[in-house]
Design a protein around this motif. Structure first.
Motif, PDB file in Angstrom:
ATOM      1  N   PHE A 123      17.237 -12.358 -52.844  1.00 16.34           N
ATOM      2  CA  PHE A 123      18.339 -11.398 -52.332  1.00 16.34           C
ATOM      3  C   PHE A 123      17.844  -9.998 -51.767  1.00 16.34           C
ATOM      4  N   ARG A 124      16.764  -9.572 -52.550  1.00 16.39           N
ATOM      5  CA  ARG A 124      16.246  -8.519 -52.416  1.00 16.39           C
ATOM      6  C   ARG A 124      15.357  -8.372 -50.788  1.00 16.39           C
ATOM      7  N   ASN A 125      14.668  -9.829 -50.637  1.00 20.36           N
ATOM      8  CA  ASN A 125      14.251  -9.877 -49.305  1.00 20.36           C
ATOM      9  C   ASN A 125      15.072  -9.798 -48.235  1.00 20.36           C
ATOM     10  N   PHE A 126      16.281 -10.470 -48.376  1.00 19.84           N
ATOM     11  CA  PHE A 126      17.320 -10.684 -47.127  1.00 19.84           C
ATOM     12  C   PHE A 126      17.969  -9.377 -47.101  1.00 19.84           C
ATOM     13  N   GLY A 127      18.183  -8.626 -47.925  1.00 15.99           N
ATOM     14  CA  GLY A 127      18.814  -7.056 -47.843  1.00 15.99           C
ATOM     15  C   GLY A 127      17.789  -6.305 -46.982  1.00 15.99           C
ATOM     16  N   ASN A 128      16.491  -6.562 -47.189  1.00 13.65           N
ATOM     17  CA  ASN A 128      15.752  -5.722 -46.643  1.00 13.65           C
ATOM     18  C   ASN A 128      15.509  -6.026 -45.096  1.00 13.65           C
ATOM     19  N   LYS A 129      15.646  -7.294 -44.890  1.00 12.55           N
ATOM     20  CA  LYS A 129      15.312  -7.861 -43.620  1.00 12.55           C
ATOM     21  C   LYS A 129      16.595  -7.613 -42.698  1.00 12.55           C
ATOM     22  N   VAL A 130      17.851  -7.624 -43.338  1.00 11.54           N
ATOM     23  CA  VAL A 130      19.010  -7.406 -42.399  1.00 11.54           C
ATOM     24  C   VAL A 130      19.342  -5.872 -42.381  1.00 11.54           C
ATOM     25  N   LEU A 215      28.166 -22.612 -39.367  1.00 10.94           N
ATOM     26  CA  LEU A 215      28.393 -20.933 -39.403  1.00 10.94           C
ATOM     27  C   LEU A 215      27.100 -20.444 -38.892  1.00 10.94           C
ATOM     28  N   ARG A 216      25.821 -20.771 -38.976  1.00  5.08           N
ATOM     29  CA  ARG A 216      24.827 -20.430 -38.608  1.00  5.08           C
ATOM     30  C   ARG A 216      24.343 -19.274 -39.267  1.00  5.08           C
ATOM     31  N   ALA A 217      24.684 -19.211 -40.794  1.00  9.01           N
ATOM     32  CA  ALA A 217      24.307 -17.999 -41.397  1.00  9.01           C
ATOM     33  C   ALA A 217      22.787 -18.263 -42.020  1.00  9.01           C
ATOM     34  N   LYS A 218      22.024 -17.337 -41.384  1.00  7.92           N
ATOM     35  CA  LYS A 218      20.563 -17.501 -41.842  1.00  7.92           C
ATOM     36  C   LYS A 218      20.229 -16.922 -43.205  1.00  7.92           C
ATOM     37  N   PHE A 219      21.113 -15.809 -43.216  1.00  9.25           N
ATOM     38  CA  PHE A 219      20.687 -15.139 -44.419  1.00  9.25           C
ATOM     39  C   PHE A 219      21.763 -15.420 -45.770  1.00  9.25           C
ATOM     40  N   TYR A 220      21.401 -16.674 -46.402  1.00  5.23           N
ATOM     41  CA  TYR A 220      22.545 -17.263 -47.319  1.00  5.23           C
ATOM     42  C   TYR A 220      21.583 -17.622 -48.610  1.00  5.23           C
ATOM     43  N   VAL A 221      22.203 -17.386 -49.899  1.00  3.76           N
ATOM     44  CA  VAL A 221      21.641 -17.621 -50.984  1.00  3.76           C
ATOM     45  C   VAL A 221      22.484 -18.272 -51.849  1.00  3.76           C
ATOM     46  N   ASP A 226      27.752 -19.702 -57.256  1.00  2.00           N
ATOM     47  CA  ASP A 226      28.168 -18.352 -56.539  1.00  2.00           C
ATOM     48  C   ASP A 226      26.966 -18.319 -55.557  1.00  2.00           C
ATOM     49  N   PHE A 227      27.531 -17.701 -54.348  1.00  2.76           N
ATOM     50  CA  PHE A 227      26.838 -17.483 -53.174  1.00  2.76           C
ATOM     51  C   PHE A 227      26.839 -16.160 -52.570  1.00  2.76           C
ATOM     52  N   VAL A 228      26.008 -15.468 -51.620  1.00  3.46           N
ATOM     53  CA  VAL A 228      26.005 -14.569 -50.788  1.00  3.46           C
ATOM     54  C   VAL A 228      25.445 -14.665 -49.528  1.00  3.46           C
ATOM     55  N   ILE A 229      26.108 -14.079 -48.752  1.00  2.00           N
ATOM     56  CA  ILE A 229      25.710 -14.026 -47.292  1.00  2.00           C
ATOM     57  C   ILE A 229      25.478 -12.659 -46.534  1.00  2.00           C
ATOM     58  N   PHE A 230      24.352 -12.298 -46.198  1.00  2.00           N
ATOM     59  CA  PHE A 230      24.169 -11.105 -45.341  1.00  2.00           C
ATOM     60  C   PHE A 230      24.275 -11.004 -43.942  1.00  2.00           C
ATOM     61  N   SER A 231      24.879 -10.050 -43.806  1.00  2.00           N
ATOM     62  CA  SER A 231      25.024  -9.576 -42.024  1.00  2.00           C
ATOM     63  C   SER A 231      25.006  -8.154 -41.724  1.00  2.00           C
ATOM     64  N   GLN A 232      24.988  -7.793 -40.657  1.00  2.00           N
ATOM     65  CA  GLN A 232      25.154  -6.435 -40.072  1.00  2.00           C
ATOM     66  C   GLN A 232      26.662  -6.373 -39.682  1.00  2.00           C
TER      67      GLN A 232
END
Length: 330
Positions: A123-130, A215-221, A226-232
């Motif tokens: 989660f933290r890694n994806f947050g930093n990337k996005v 959906l091509r959601a790359k940042f998905y955990v 429970d799941f989360v998807i990150f995006s700008q």
């Protein structure tokens, strides 16, 4: 894309060797249980009897002992007999290594070398990337599936299993396990079965593949349901909520929990797996903290202290650690 197929046969699962290895794994931490001791007293007779029933296709899964726990919300647990749980372990030994290869890397529940700590680190890694190290607004969609284990459709699960397993005798055995949890509408997996954890990941792998491929959601955990998807792009996240909801309903007969879908910025903090996660730190959820203090009072031994301090090491928790010591809980 062509699916890989399980090469193991029914005989590999029910072999005496596999049942004995399954017993060695199953008995760890259970040697003081009376039902386990009774089974072990005539171990070889019991294993040979189970093997024979499976070979003859006369095996019938027994019933369940039901009880409730609070973890943290009330849950109904169903415990099978030692004989059936041994079989679950034998099935798991053969099927888990195969199916684990079919799962995406960012599915973290009930998998070897995964778990909650790795999920929140991802989660933290994806947050930093996005967010490009907190220089751009990062939006996070969080979803929860409503009453997941109680809603798994038996026929859909079996059809998914048939996609990978050509041996009809294995399917017969899995059907016996799945349908052992009797409900009027043939839905639900019993919390407590080792096989239920595997079946849950196999079932939700359909969701994982949809999110990643369609959906091509790359940042998905995902961790369990429970799941989360990150995006700008907040608008895109709003759009895919409906697509995910429709997929779950149409393909898996599941529903998103209407009160547990949220879109928040990383900087405002997103609740995930017991922690409120921010861009550069995480804090323990208030309800998790209260539960930890309550359990610590009920079981104040050094190993419990060590366990909780291990949990607290994964976030910004110096204040909580001091509070534990000051309260004299341990």
């Amino acid at each position: 894309m062509a699916k890989i197929r399980l090469i193991h046969k029914f005989e590999d699962i029910i072999s005496v060797d596999n049942l004995l290895l399954a017993w060695k794994e199953f008995i760890k931490g259970k040697k003081n249980k009376i039902d386990v001791q009774e089974f072990e007293f005539r171990l070889m007779d019991n294993i040979l009897s189970l093997h024979q029933d499976l070979s003859d296709n006369t095996y019938k899964h027994g019933g369940y002992q039901a009880f409730k726990i609070c973890d943290p919300k009330p849950r109904d647990i169903h415990k099978a007999t030692v004989r059936d749980r041994l079989l679950h372990r034998a099935v798991y030994r053969i099927l888990y290594p195969f199916f684990d290869k079919t799962f995406i890397s960012d599915s973290y529940s009930c998998r070897i070398n995964k778990g909650t700590h790795r999920a929140i680190n991802r989660f933290r890694n994806f947050g930093n990337k996005v967010s490009k190290n907190n220089t751009i607004t990062c939006w996070i969609l969080k979803c929860d599936i409503r009453k997941f284990f109680a809603s798994v459709n038996h026929e859909i699960l079996l059809n998914i299993l048939r996609e990978y397993i050509p041996d009809e005798r294995i399917i017969w055995l899995l059907k016996e396990i799945i349908y052992s949890f009797n409900t009027t509408s043939n839905i639900g997996l019993p919390l407590g079965n080792l096989t239920s954890q595997l079946f849950a990941n196999i079932y939700l792998n359909k969701l994982d593949q949809f999110v990643r491929r369609e959906l091509r959601a790359k940042f998905y955990v995902r961790y369990s349901d429970d799941f989360v998807i990150f995006s700008q792009n907040k608008k895109w996240l709003k759009e895919i909520v409906f697509q995910i909801g429709n997929f779950l309903k149409d393909k898996l007969k599941l529903n998103l929990h209407p009160n547990k879908v949220s879109i928040k910025t990383l900087n405002s903090g997103q609740d995930f797996l017991g922690w409120v996660n921010f861009s550069n730190h995480r804090v323990l959820r208030t309800s998790t903290k209260k539960r930890m203090f309550r359990r610590a009072k009920e079981n104040s031994i050094p190993s419990t202290l060590s366990s909780y301090f291990g949990l607290l090491s994964h976030g910004n928790t110096d204040k909580i650690k001091r509070e534990i010591i000051m309260r004299g809980i341990f």
